[in-house]
Write an enzyme that holds these catalytic residues in place. Structure first.
Site, PDB file in Angstrom:
ATOM      1  N   HIS A   1       0.900  -1.150  -0.175  1.00 25.65           N
ATOM      2  CA  HIS A   1       0.089   0.111   0.059  1.00 25.65           C
ATOM      3  C   HIS A   1       0.943   1.230   0.051  1.00 25.65           C
ATOM      4  O   HIS A   1       0.129   2.374  -0.230  1.00 25.65           O
ATOM      5  CB  HIS A   1      -0.808  -0.061   1.036  1.00 25.65           C
ATOM      6  CG  HIS A   1      -0.498   0.292   2.598  1.00 25.65           C
ATOM      7  ND1 HIS A   1      -0.048  -0.447   3.650  1.00 25.65           N
ATOM      8  CD2 HIS A   1      -0.183   1.619   3.027  1.00 25.65           C
ATOM      9  CE1 HIS A   1       0.137   0.060   4.347  1.00 25.65           C
ATOM     10  NE2 HIS A   1       0.405   1.259   4.339  1.00 25.65           N
TER      11      HIS A   1
ATOM     12  N   ASP B   1       0.110  -7.586   1.577  1.00 30.06           N
ATOM     13  CA  ASP B   1       0.556  -5.983   1.570  1.00 30.06           C
ATOM     14  C   ASP B   1       2.023  -5.903   1.620  1.00 30.06           C
ATOM     15  O   ASP B   1       2.567  -5.093   2.491  1.00 30.06           O
ATOM     16  CB  ASP B   1      -0.058  -5.649   2.996  1.00 30.06           C
ATOM     17  CG  ASP B   1       0.058  -3.914   2.724  1.00 30.06           C
ATOM     18  OD1 ASP B   1       0.359  -3.314   2.080  1.00 30.06           O
ATOM     19  OD2 ASP B   1      -0.158  -3.371   4.073  1.00 30.06           O
TER      20      ASP B   1
ATOM     21  N   SER C   1       4.828   2.706   7.757  1.00 28.67           N
ATOM     22  CA  SER C   1       4.435   1.478   6.994  1.00 28.67           C
ATOM     23  C   SER C   1       5.763   0.976   6.088  1.00 28.67           C
ATOM     24  O   SER C   1       6.313   1.923   5.477  1.00 28.67           O
ATOM     25  CB  SER C   1       3.340   1.866   6.129  1.00 28.67           C
ATOM     26  OG  SER C   1       2.216   1.964   6.473  1.00 28.67           O
TER      27      SER C   1
END
Length: 426
Positions: free
Chosen positions: A154, A184, A273
């Site tokens: 993402h 992911d 992230s």
């Protein structure tokens, strides 16, 4: 209501806990919208759900996360009291032709986090992306000396331009080698990769215990090289993230990510992230991917409330190596539809993943799994819900043999299943 499918997905109960994905968002993410030693990581039988909301980490990108809280884990075995830190061991060096391998040791007594940060920071990068939906940023880890970088899918999404900034400030254009939205995870390749890259050492998340100290390193809120410390709060925490994005033609598309996550109290914020979660020996045990957040009126982004989630290094290695090899990843396939269920055995109630449908010709069918079987454990680890079994299966590799504990007609049986490759992947 149940949802049959080609891998293994549950019908999600409406009272499941909802959490925010807590990592950096890139332009491709949408606006709202082996053998394991797991001894001691047993979940309770009663599923307790609490309402949370979750948000992708940066760039104003969002996703909804559902985290199933399945009770308290039992105490896990402690690590050796006389273990030596690999971060201070001069013989512990990266492999020259691939991902660095760590050891299973950790610090004893007081943690020398300054030494850990010094050792690991050169292997953690910041990622800047530009795409049709604007700009975004995130984090990543140097995977090998050839210039591969692992991050969250993402973070890069459908980015048209990706730049990677090393810890010393050097900036490089990068291309996307491959990305796997269902886990992911994504792999980038630096253009004109420099000599002397320092990959992270990959540790063994299978020996982590609840209470072990960990450090998160990344680029939260654009503050590169930020480190935060905490502990492993829980293991094998099933976390589901539902992200909504768009195809190149603008059509909406949703991707479900189910992670058998490491939960940590180390502060994780937007921008973390794809960054590193390391143990006290400076070894990668997870890739930070999401956070839980309490909903607040008028808030466009969430910050850390002490509940963060990371993709275990075991899963990262499986997917990253496949993406580097051919740009795609295979996923384990069991072949059942699931819903949450319960059964009584020996006077006690057990919750688990109840089979609503067995796909003909699937590994589950070949092993003799039947409709209405209640799966309560996999390889000795308790499975308190449908989503917990999904997370466990997705953590494993195609071809891996697993042992399921099944309750059928009031009796507990053990069934051995060899997971296959999900059919839509050839």
């Amino acid at each position: 209501m149940t949802t049959p499918h080609d891998d293994l997905r549950p019908h999600t109960p409406t009272d499941a806990a909802s959490a925010h994905r807590a990592t950096a968002g890139g332009p491709g993410t949408a606006p709202p919208g082996g053998v394991r030693d797991r001894g001691g990581r047993r979940w309770g039988d009663v599923v307790a759900a609490s309402l949370l909301s979750a948000v992708l980490a940066s760039g104003g990108t969002y996703a909804v996360v559902q985290a199933t809280d399945a009770g308290d884990p039992a105490p896990a075995p402690s690590t050796s009291a006389d273990a030596v830190s690999a971060a201070q061991d001069p013989t512990s060096a990266p492999e020259e032709d691939g991902a660095a391998d760590g050891t299973t040791v950790s610090f004893a007594g007081d943690q020398d986090w300054a030494a850990v940060a010094s050792s690991v920071t050169p292997g953690v990068v910041s990622i800047d992306v530009v795409g049709r939906q604007g700009q975004g940023s995130g984090s990543g880890v140097v995977w090998d000396t050839e210039g591969h970088v692992v991050t969250n899918a993402h973070v890069v999404g459908s980015a048209e331009q990706v730049q990677v900034v090393l810890s010393d400030g050097r900036r490089y254009q990068a291309s996307v080698v491959g990305q796997d939205p269902s886990s992911d995870l994504a792999v980038l390749a630096l253009e004109n990769a420099p000599a002397g890259l320092e990959p992270v050492r990959v540790g063994d998340d299978g020996v982590l215990a609840v209470g072990d100290p960990v450090m998160a390193i990344g680029n939260p809120l654009g503050l590169s090289g930020t480190v935060t410390t905490g502990i492993v709060s829980a293991l094998d925490r099933p976390v589901t993230t539902q992200a909504t994005g768009t195809t190149p033609g603008g059509a909406p598309v949703a991707t479900e990510v189910v992670t058998n996550a490491i939960q940590t109290s180390a502060a994780i914020n937007p921008g973390n992230s794809g960054g590193a979660l390391v143990n006290a020996a400076g070894e990668l045990v997870g890739i930070n991917s999401s956070i839980a957040a309490l909903p607040a009126a008028g808030q466009s982004q969430a910050g850390s409330i002490g509940i963060g989630f990371a993709i275990p290094a075991t899963k990262v290695r499986v997917i990253a190596d496949q993406l580097i090899a051919d740009g795609t990843a295979e996923h384990a396939f069991l072949g059942v539809g699931l819903r949450d269920g319960a059964a009584e055995i020996d006077g006690a109630a057990l919750t688990g993943a109840q089979v609503s449908q067995v796909e003909p010709g699937s590994p589950a069918a070949g092993a003799g799994i039947e409709d209405d079987d209640l799966v309560v454990a996999i390889d000795g680890e308790q499975v308190p819900s449908a989503i917990a079994l999904v997370g466990q299966v997705r953590e494993r590799a195609s071809g891996e043999e697993v042992e399921l504990d099944v309750v059928r007609d009031g009796e507990r049986l053990q069934v051995t299943v060899t997971l296959a490759t999900r059919p839509d992947q050839g």
